[in-house]
Scaffold this motif. Structure first.
Motif, PDB file in Angstrom:
ATOM      1  N   ASP A   1      -6.400   3.971   7.654  1.00 33.82           N
ATOM      2  CA  ASP A   1      -7.520   3.213   8.219  1.00 33.82           C
ATOM      3  C   ASP A   1      -8.792   4.046   8.346  1.00 33.82           C
ATOM      4  O   ASP A   1      -9.545   3.914   9.308  1.00 33.82           O
TER       5      ASP A   1
ATOM      6  N   LYS B   1      -6.660   3.896   2.805  1.00 33.05           N
ATOM      7  CA  LYS B   1      -6.495   2.578   3.414  1.00 33.05           C
ATOM      8  C   LYS B   1      -5.345   2.571   4.418  1.00 33.05           C
ATOM      9  O   LYS B   1      -5.417   1.910   5.464  1.00 33.05           O
TER      10      LYS B   1
ATOM     11  N   TYR C   1      -5.605   3.837  -1.676  1.00 27.12           N
ATOM     12  CA  TYR C   1      -4.557   3.287  -0.828  1.00 27.12           C
ATOM     13  C   TYR C   1      -4.084   4.281   0.219  1.00 27.12           C
ATOM     14  O   TYR C   1      -3.594   3.867   1.280  1.00 27.12           O
TER      15      TYR C   1
ATOM     16  N   TYR D   1     -15.648   1.035  -1.848  1.00 27.89           N
ATOM     17  CA  TYR D   1     -14.546   0.349  -2.521  1.00 27.89           C
ATOM     18  C   TYR D   1     -14.930  -0.073  -3.934  1.00 27.89           C
ATOM     19  O   TYR D   1     -14.146   0.072  -4.874  1.00 27.89           O
TER      20      TYR D   1
ATOM     21  N   TYR E   1     -15.170   1.429   3.260  1.00 23.19           N
ATOM     22  CA  TYR E   1     -15.101   0.284   2.355  1.00 23.19           C
ATOM     23  C   TYR E   1     -16.387   0.060   1.574  1.00 23.19           C
ATOM     24  O   TYR E   1     -16.398  -0.703   0.615  1.00 23.19           O
TER      25      TYR E   1
ATOM     26  N   ASP F   1       0.833  -1.211   0.000  1.00 24.24           N
ATOM     27  CA  ASP F   1       0.000   0.000   0.000  1.00 24.24           C
ATOM     28  C   ASP F   1       0.866   1.258   0.000  1.00 24.24           C
ATOM     29  O   ASP F   1       0.598   2.217  -0.743  1.00 24.24           O
TER      30      ASP F   1
ATOM     31  N   PHE G   1     -10.677   4.599   5.270  1.00 24.20           N
ATOM     32  CA  PHE G   1     -11.378   4.471   3.992  1.00 24.20           C
ATOM     33  C   PHE G   1     -12.729   3.798   4.194  1.00 24.20           C
ATOM     34  O   PHE G   1     -12.805   2.723   4.804  1.00 24.20           O
TER      35      PHE G   1
END
Length: 304
Positions: free
Chosen positions: A73, A70, A67, A80, A77, A15, A75
């Protein structure tokens, strides 16, 4: 350290590297877009490169957004699938543009009279528009069929088969057209001169085959690969594909400016060329006359 911890560390490292390469590639592609966008009269190859740089730039934006969020921590999801669909839209567009570039140069070599005299004036711009539309249509259909898998299972399977077939066809086109150019350069009574344009195309295609094609294969057959190696190993493999694709999209502008500035000191002494001139040199379809720095007749005609 257990297997899960090792996979977690590898995934976080990937990442971080993707974010780094995206930050490196965005300014380069933005420079290519700006330098080619301000030109009034664009050659067909310049139109293709402009659209290729645009799709690479937007693809890197998607990678950076996903990324980076991500890594911190934060993001969401649930978004996604939308980021993934948008990124694949730009990825497929880049693949189509690169295939068009190789095919266009192959036609120019095999049918030079038709290419110079009978080629439609705005064919490159029309094809680029069709490629954007085709990529958007494929992305929308695949996204809808994936979100409503049970309602559109036949559409989903048909789209997966079509995309897998498209990948094979474009791979054959890329390899076949560049093989034709290579044969014409090395064999025959009338060999093609090794121009900067052919070096640029060759390096771009080579980097794509090495770095970006794995993601294409993983995305086309992800269900089979996911079933064979398991969820966590598949996540690492998929991240590896995105990492290599970020390298490919970041390397294209470097290739243009490297080929364009190659041997400039030998030909121009210590005179520095602007980025615009360097990019124009990389897309020149003219030979070099070697140590003296004189252009071959073909290049003189092109530049005139």
């Amino acid at each position: 350290m257990d297997e899960f911890s090792s996979i977690y560390i590898v995934e976080k490292t990937q990442d971080f590297l993707i974010v780094i390469f995206a930050l490196i590639g965005l300014p380069g592609n933005a420079a290519v877009i700006w330098l080619l966008g301000i030109q009034r009269h664009k050659k067909p190859i310049s139109v293709y490169i402009l659209h290729l740089a645009t799709s690479d730039f937007l693809f890197l934006c998607c990678l950076l957004t996903f990324y980076l969020w991500k890594l911190i921590d934060r993001f969401p999801y649930e978004y996604y699938i939308y980021i993934h669909a948008l990124g694949m839209f730009f990825y497929v567009t880049s693949l189509l543009m690169l295939s068009a570039i190789s095919t266009e140069r192959c036609l120019a070599v095999l049918f030079p009279i038709w290419y110079r005299c009978h080629q439609p004036r705005h064919m490159s711009a029309v094809l680029c528009s069709l490629f954007w539309a085709l990529s958007l249509l494929l992305t929308i259909l695949l996204h809808i069929s994936h979100c409503f898998l049970f309602q559109f299972v036949q559409l989903y399977m048909g789209m997966r088969l079509f995309i897998a077939s498209l990948v094979v066809i474009l791979f054959v086109v890329l390899c076949g057209s560049n093989l034709v150019l290579l044969v014409r350069m090395l064999c025959g009574s009338t060999r093609l001169p090794l121009t900067r344009l052919y070096v640029t195309i060759g390096l771009t295609v080579l980097v794509f085959l090495l770095c970006s094609l794995p993601l294409c294969i993983i995305s086309a057959w992800d269900d089979v690969i996911h079933y064979k190696i398991g969820y966590f190993n598949f996540m690492v493999l998929e991240n590896t594909g995105y990492l290599l694709s970020s390298v490919n999209s970041s390397a294209n502008p470097i290739i243009y400016f490297f080929v364009g500035s190659f041997r400039q000191k030998q030909h121009q002494g210590h005179q520095r060329w602007s980025l615009k001139v360097v990019l124009q040199k990389a897309l020149e379809d003219g030979g070099e006359a070697g140590e003296s720095g004189e252009r071959l007749p073909q290049e003189s005609v092109e530049m005139s």
